[in-house]
Design an enzyme around this catalytic site. Structure first.
Site, short mmCIF file in Angstrom:
data_model
loop_
_atom_site.label_atom_id
_atom_site.label_comp_id
_atom_site.label_asym_id
_atom_site.label_seq_id
_atom_site.Cartn_x
_atom_site.Cartn_y
_atom_site.Cartn_z
N ASP A 36 0.81 -1.23 0.00
CA ASP A 36 0.00 0.00 0.00
C ASP A 36 0.84 1.28 0.00
O ASP A 36 0.31 2.38 0.13
CB ASP A 36 -0.91 0.02 1.25
N HIS A 239 29.10 7.89 -8.66
CA HIS A 239 27.73 7.86 -8.12
C HIS A 239 27.66 7.05 -6.83
O HIS A 239 26.74 6.28 -6.62
CB HIS A 239 26.75 7.31 -9.17
N ASP A 256 28.45 15.59 -2.33
CA ASP A 256 27.67 16.16 -3.42
C ASP A 256 26.22 16.10 -3.00
O ASP A 256 25.63 15.02 -2.95
CB ASP A 256 27.93 15.35 -4.70
N ASP A 267 22.78 22.12 -6.44
CA ASP A 267 23.64 20.97 -6.70
C ASP A 267 25.09 21.37 -6.40
O ASP A 267 25.80 21.84 -7.27
CB ASP A 267 23.47 20.56 -8.18
N HIS A 346 34.13 13.07 -16.46
CA HIS A 346 32.79 13.62 -16.72
C HIS A 346 32.93 15.01 -17.29
O HIS A 346 34.04 15.53 -17.42
CB HIS A 346 31.95 13.62 -15.43
N HIS A 350 26.21 20.99 -16.23
CA HIS A 350 24.94 20.68 -16.88
C HIS A 350 23.98 21.82 -16.54
O HIS A 350 24.21 22.58 -15.60
CB HIS A 350 24.40 19.34 -16.37
N HIS A 357 19.59 17.76 -13.38
CA HIS A 357 20.14 17.80 -14.75
C HIS A 357 19.01 18.36 -15.60
O HIS A 357 18.16 17.62 -16.09
CB HIS A 357 20.56 16.41 -15.22
N GLU A 380 31.63 22.15 -12.41
CA GLU A 380 32.03 21.10 -11.48
C GLU A 380 33.15 20.19 -11.98
O GLU A 380 32.96 18.99 -12.16
CB GLU A 380 30.82 20.24 -11.11
N TYR A 384 39.94 12.31 -10.10
CA TYR A 384 39.70 11.09 -9.33
C TYR A 384 40.79 10.08 -9.65
O TYR A 384 40.95 9.70 -10.81
CB TYR A 384 38.33 10.51 -9.68
N ARG A 401 36.08 16.89 -6.16
CA ARG A 401 35.23 17.65 -7.08
C ARG A 401 34.79 18.90 -6.36
O ARG A 401 34.59 18.88 -5.13
CB ARG A 401 34.02 16.82 -7.52
N GLU A 403 31.92 21.96 -6.97
CA GLU A 403 30.77 22.27 -7.84
C GLU A 403 30.00 23.47 -7.32
O GLU A 403 29.58 23.50 -6.17
CB GLU A 403 29.85 21.04 -7.89
N1 GLY Z 1 24.76 15.65 -8.38
C1 GLY Z 1 24.74 15.31 -9.73
C2 GLY Z 1 25.70 16.08 -10.50
O1 GLY Z 1 26.56 16.72 -9.93
O2 GLY Z 1 25.63 16.16 -11.67
MN MN Z 2 26.45 17.43 -7.94
MN MN Z 3 26.02 18.57 -10.96
#
Ligand code: GLY
Ligand code: MN
Ligand code: MN
Length: 434
Positions: A36, A239, A256, A267, A346, A350, A357, A380, A384, A401, A403
């Site tokens: 439920d 992640h 993060d 973010d 990466h 974004h 995102h 960001e 690593y 990182r 950001e």
């Molecule tokens: N927290 C997701 C990113 O930094 O893109």
């Molecule tokens: Mn982030």
């Molecule tokens: Mn981000």
């Protein structure tokens, strides 16, 4: 958000659709968790953007130029028994008086009413592919109308992407949206800053996460995405969300985390030394990422293209990686061959908005998009170096990182998350390790 802003958005949308089209958009479905219990409900961002309506089981219909009303909202009917369990339902009266619908009907009547709203229109704008169950129903309504073609009924011939229009609108934030993003950024930056007085060896990563959740919830927000609190080599897992390990003396912790408040996300990533002081190796890597971030930020201004920040960050990081002996070859070779991706895998950012995102194309006609006032994005860069990398062991297990969140202004950008400390001196001083 002011009701008039939703009204303006709908007017802009109707102009794009034109009088030979109409649009149908569904609220996000509820997702069962088990038996439920449902997952916490979050409205579909496009639906929220156009309606301000945050209940499930709703369908918004836009019929430009329709004399009896252009904006029709189907939603749950008020029901005393259900309200006993689930609380107040908005219902049809408030859909009109509070949410600006021209006409409102119970969602249970949609099969009888919706085909008639499509009659005489050539195109149906919709989010085809987003929710296959809803797609089937939509096709059913169009087919119901097509089946009456011999009776002289004109049914739509074409399905057109609604998202493209709405996402272009969402990409450029209004003043009111920027104000909400500023607030989400402020709460998030303060939460990261508060961690400087909390983080110490012996704490667990989930306890760091709990501190952030406390700050987010007490501002009536919630995490905009799963919180990452990765200490030691966990910082190298992009992640990492299990947040299960103990913080050890001498490690870094990469955090993060961003709040979502009023439908808008922040973010932020910060990387702090668990014991309050960076080791020599950590200091060199950290300063390199910070230099790359500052170089990237300097490119975030109107007229520059989307990728300029990434190119600037990549160059600074590549120079540093060569200088520190992490990579061999010339800086140009390292960039051209993509070797730098071993440790920076990466992109530098974004779009940011209702979704972390956020929506909006990054390229237009095959070219990186030009930044314009009102666009919001993250900056960001990171580096690593997981254990087992083919480098001197002294670098292994370091992940950093940094950001921030920016909105493009007329002559540059506003960094919404500046208040979260990021210089080595500020971090060490606040942690009592400087
Ligand atoms: N927290 C997701 C990113 O930094 O893109
Ligand atoms: Mn982030
Ligand atoms: Mn981000």
């Amino acid at each position: 958000m002011d009701k008039r802003e939703y009204q303006r958005r709908r007017e802009t949308l109707m102009q794009h659709i034109g009088e030979d089209g109409m649009a149908v958009l569904s609220a996000a479905p509820e997702r069962p968790r088990n038996r439920d219990v449902h997952h916490p409900y979050r409205q579909d961002s496009d639906f929220w953007y156009l309606t301000g309506f945050t209940e499930p089981d709703a369908v918004a219909v836009f019929v430009p130029g329709r004399e009896q009303g252009q904006y029709i909202l189907f939603s749950r009917e008020r029901d005393a028994e259900r309200e006993t369990w689930e609380g107040r339902t908005i219902g049809q009266d408030a859909a009109v008086s509070e949410y600006g619908a021209d006409d409102a009907f119970p969602i249970d009547d949609i099969d009888e009413i919706l085909p008639g709203l499509m009659e005489g229109r050539d195109k149906v704008y919709c989010a085809m592919g987003a929710d296959p169950d809803f797609d089937q129903r939509l096709i059913g309504w169009v087919n119901a109308l097509r089946a009456r073609a011999r009776a002289g009924v004109k049914a739509p011939l074409e399905y057109v992407s609604l998202e493209h229009i709405v996402h272009e609108m969402r990409l450029v934030k209004s003043k009111a949206e920027v104000a909400l993003m500023r607030e989400a950024a402020r709460v998030t930056a303060a939460a990261h800053e508060r961690l400087l007085g909390v983080i110490r060896p012996g704490l667990f990563e989930y306890q760091v996460e709990a501190e952030l959740l406390y700050d987010f919830r007490r501002h009536n927000g919630e995490p905009a995405y799963p919180i990452i609190a990765g200490s030691g080599a966990n910082a190298c897992v992009l992640h990492y969300i299990s947040n299960s390990d103990e913080l050890a003396e001498g490690d870094l912790i990469l955090i993060d985390a961003g709040v979502e408040m009023n439908g808008y996300a922040a973010d932020i990533t910060r990387t702090f030394p668990v014991s309050g002081r960076f080791t020599e190796e950590q200091r060199l890597i950290y300063q390199l990422v910070l230099d790359a971030q500052r170089a990237a930020l300097a490119e975030v201004r109107p007229g520059n293209h989307w990728n300029a920040a990434h190119e600037a960050a990549t160059r600074v990081l590549a120079e540093g990686m060569v200088e520190l002996g992490l990579l061999s070859g010339s800086v140009d070779e390292v960039i051209e061959s993509g070797d730098y991706r071993q440790f920076f895998m990466h992109r530098t950012g974004h779009w940011l908005g209702m979704d972390v995102h956020d929506v909006g194309d990054y390229k237009v006609d095959g070219h990186w998009r030009e930044l314009e006032p009102g666009m919001a994005l993250t900056v960001e860069p990171g580096l690593y170096i997981p254990p087992g990398s083919d480098v001197d062991p002294r670098w292994q297990g370091i992940g950093v990182r940094i950001e921030d969140n920016c909105v493009i202004t007329r002559d540059g950008h506003e960094n919404l998350t500046e208040a979260a400390p990021k210089s080595i001196e500020a971090i060490e001083a606040a942690m009592g390790g400087g």
